[in-house]
Write an enzyme that holds these catalytic residues in place. Structure first.
Site, mmCIF file in Angstrom:
data_model
loop_
_atom_site.group_PDB
_atom_site.id
_atom_site.type_symbol
_atom_site.label_atom_id
_atom_site.label_comp_id
_atom_site.label_asym_id
_atom_site.label_seq_id
_atom_site.Cartn_x
_atom_site.Cartn_y
_atom_site.Cartn_z
ATOM 1 N N SER A 1 -1.152 3.339 10.127
ATOM 2 C CA SER A 1 -0.109 2.570 10.854
ATOM 3 C C SER A 1 1.304 2.896 10.292
ATOM 4 O O SER A 1 1.560 4.853 10.107
ATOM 5 C CB SER A 1 -0.209 0.654 10.227
ATOM 6 O OG SER A 1 0.881 0.684 11.101
ATOM 7 N N ASP B 1 -4.864 1.244 21.304
ATOM 8 C CA ASP B 1 -3.649 0.622 20.244
ATOM 9 C C ASP B 1 -2.392 1.190 21.221
ATOM 10 O O ASP B 1 -2.170 2.039 22.011
ATOM 11 C CB ASP B 1 -3.950 2.110 19.072
ATOM 12 C CG ASP B 1 -2.553 1.145 18.296
ATOM 13 O OD1 ASP B 1 -2.484 0.217 18.143
ATOM 14 O OD2 ASP B 1 -2.258 2.072 17.260
ATOM 15 N N HIS C 1 -5.830 0.149 16.785
ATOM 16 C CA HIS C 1 -4.703 0.000 15.561
ATOM 17 C C HIS C 1 -6.241 0.597 14.812
ATOM 18 O O HIS C 1 -5.300 1.841 13.904
ATOM 19 C CB HIS C 1 -3.474 -0.956 15.874
ATOM 20 C CG HIS C 1 -2.509 -0.573 14.830
ATOM 21 N ND1 HIS C 1 -1.143 0.871 15.321
ATOM 22 C CD2 HIS C 1 -3.002 -1.019 13.588
ATOM 23 C CE1 HIS C 1 -1.013 0.630 13.761
ATOM 24 N NE2 HIS C 1 -1.662 -0.055 13.384
#
Length: 657
Positions: free
Chosen positions: A173, A368, A425
């Site tokens: 991320s 994601d 994700h």
């Protein structure tokens, strides 16, 4: 003051510093709630390391020592946010533990500690168990990077054995912004201080690295998965064009109007369900009924148990984290807000230089949204590194574990890109075995096995395993009559992890005691028989053809075949080769359909909500490429000189990327 007194005072200061210096034993974890630490296969350490005495800035770490004795590897894992704790990684992803509803712990069989010492770090200061005075929060990526290297220096002073281990930085991320900054700083220091850091590689999963490509991918990914329609598609198109204008003059990591595209996607997904409004999960688009306005901020659902566990008094004392008085929080909005005035440029600028020195692994979960794989592919396709733009000659290869397709690998010039099937994700959360195999491969450990299962990329590794079998010379082969009955029970086995399909299994030869097929030993006899039969058939066909021509004057089929090959141009005969098939590049499956970054083929010229396209260039296609860097009117040269301004959008309590 006399000289001897000054010397005595100096000695006392040194003695006091030595006594107060942190030692490894001070961080040893001897007890944790919910698990018997004495029965674990690894030692672990945790606590605070001061990185800023002026502001009382301390970073918290939790280290799991490597289980396997060699080779020695070290991974420092970072979660994103900015401001989100790496305890997410420890308890939800690639760490050693999973928290049960009764707050007991289960050992994660896919934890990364088997082949590497793993350090889960809460940073920047103020994140998770880390802390700092109110005026000491970070305001730029440069400051964050300086704190990180200070932490690494002190960690290795406390644990000197770590200095010799191969070091890898890994995260997900917003760590896609942290890690390039950290690696760039470490590589720069290495050039001045004779390789101070034994940095071997960096790995980023679903990372926020290149805003100019990833904001664009919000729109394209949403259109591809039918997440925008009607008014919301019109709004997103407008925000996309506004976003492009801002990106042409602004290099900030976050742009407010660009974040509006994601807001349009979420608004499109909102619908009533009973007494509440639900929406799509921004971290996994397969989940369509998340509570609004969180839209995934409460996911993974085990997070509730993790929060409760990390606030247990026994946990706090066991991990030596008592200095943090506010209690653990997954994501800190204050840390995120402090970076709003950051003038740092996006991290993609450092990747080409990093790739000159070390390996880089970029991996993406298929479903994601917030840091989707299209954005990563756009960036790769438009990035120039080690002399070429994008993946030049690389071929996408299937990645299988235990015979099952789990993803796709593309590798070239120090860069590996992995697309993980059915991943979200937080790929280590829903695909733990796959990511364990992936990181082991990246570090060069594991011997193509993960949790007892064989893994392969393409056919190369299977062929290598088969070729590892010793080859016997022909003169050493024995006939069945020469075989002696030995007591040894030897058998031929397939390479580990290999499988046979139905047709292959039916053709499997019966093996004798020496592990050699009977048909192999009698190959000479069968060969002679085949030659004899062939000679008879060919002779018969020739005689029949000659006789028929003499009788009716018409050429036979045999003669027509001979005549065809004799009439080939230049008298050359066609060479038929096994494997002459369509060699379409497998990368075509991943090449983005849009011809340029600013044009989507989904829309017609008359479509009212079509984004304004840039001018496509006529050039040879490059894997993942969606724009040409030499376009002087449109494309990415417009973003060469960016002026940083004050903006950083924070969503869902700092859990942005």
């Amino acid at each position: 003051m006399k000289i001897w007194k000054r010397g005595l005072i100096g000695l006392l200061i040194v003695a006091l510093q030595s006594c107060s210096a942190q030692k490894a034993e001070d961080f040893k974890i001897s007890k944790l709630p919910g698990v018997d630490v004495s029965k674990l296969a690894f030692d672990q350490y945790a606590g605070h390391i001061e990185v800023s005495p002026e502001t009382d800035g301390n970073l918290f770490f939790w280290m799991l020592e490597q289980v396997q004795p060699t080779p020695k590897k070290l991974i420092i894992w970072l979660n994103g946010g900015p401001g989100c704790s790496s305890m997410d990684g420890m308890f939800l992803e690639n760490g050693a533990y999973r928290v049960n509803p009764d707050l007991s712990l289960t050992i994660n069989s896919a934890g990364w500690q088997d082949h590497a010492t793993v350090v889960f770090l809460d940073q920047p200061v103020g994140t998770g168990f880390s802390f700092v005075n109110g005026d000491g929060l970070m305001h730029s990526m440069t400051e964050v990077a300086e704190h990180f290297t200070t932490f690494v220096d002190k960690l290795m002073d406390i644990f000197p054995d770590l200095k010799e281990q191969d070091l890898y930085l890994a995260g997900e991320s917003f760590a896609g912004s942290y890690i390039p900054y950290f690696a760039h700083r470490m590589i720069s220091i290495n050039r001045e201080q004779e390789n101070k850091y034994n940095l071997k590689g960096v790995a980023v999963g679903n990372g926020w690295i290149s805003p100019r490509h990833q904001y664009e991918a919000y729109f394209d990914f949403a259109v591809k998965h039918n997440l925008l329609e009607g008014k919301f598609l019109d709004d997103a198109s407008k925000h996309l064009n506004d976003c492009r204008k801002n990106l042409s003059v602004d290099t900030r990591i976050h742009i407010d109007v660009c974040e509006d595209i994601l807001g349009d996607i979420l608004d499109n997904s909102k619908h009533p369900e009973g007494m509440k409004t639900v929406c799509i999960n921004t971290y996994d688009i397969r989940l369509r009924n998340e509570t609004s306005p969180a839209c995934g901020a409460e996911w993974p659902y085990e997070l509730t148990d993790v929060k409760e566990y990390l606030r247990l008094p026994e946990l706090i004392s066991g991990t030596h984290s008592e200095k943090q008085a506010l209690g653990w929080k997954e994501c800190s909005s204050t840390v995120s807000a402090a970076l709003r005035k950051d003038t740092s440029a996006s991290a993609e600028q450092f990747l080409p230089e990093i790739l000159e020195d070390i390996k880089v692994l970029l991996f993406s979960g298929e479903y994601d949204l917030i840091c989707n794989h299209l954005g990563t592919e756009y960036m790769i396709g438009n990035m120039t590194w080690n002399g070429e733009r994008g993946f030049k000659d690389a071929v996408q290869q299937d990645w299988t574990i235990d015979g099952k397709l789990v993803g796709f690998y593309t590798e070239e010039r120090n860069l590996s890109y992995v697309l993980i099937k059915d991943g979200s994700h937080m790929v280590p959360y829903d695909k733990p075995t796959e990511t364990l195999d992936m990181i082991n491969r990246f570090m060069g450990v594991g011997d193509n096995k993960v949790n007892g299962m064989s893994s392969h990329i393409g056919n190369q590794e299977q062929e290598e395993e088969e070729n590892d079998e010793p080859v016997q010379e022909n003169e050493e082969l024995e006939s069945p009559m020469d075989n002696n009955d030995d007591d040894d029970d030897t058998s031929s086995t397939l390479p580990s992890g290999s499988t046979l399909d139905n047709n292959t299994s039916e053709q499997t030869e019966e093996m004798d005691d020496d592990g050699l097929g009977v048909s192999t030993k009698s190959a000479g006899s069968y060969g002679a028989l085949v030659i004899l039969v062939t000679f008879i058939v060919v002779g018969g066909c020739w005689y029949r053809a000659k006789t028929r021509t003499q009788h009716d004057g018409k050429p036979s089929i045999w003669q027509r075949i001979i005549h065809y090959f004799d009439q080939r141009p230049n008298g050359k005969k066609t060479k038929l080769r096994l494997g002459d098939q369509d060699e379409t590049n497998e990368l075509d499956e991943l090449v983005i359909e849009e011809p340029t970054l600013f044009a989507a083929e989904t829309y017609s010229d008359s479509d009212d909500h079509k984004p304004e396209p840039s001018k496509p260039k006529q050039s040879s296609p490059t894997a993942f490429a969606i724009a040409d860097e030499d376009d002087s009117d449109d494309g990415f040269d417009d973003f060469a000189d960016w002026d940083e301004q004050d903006a950083l959008t924070t969503n869902k309590d700092g859990k942005d990327h």
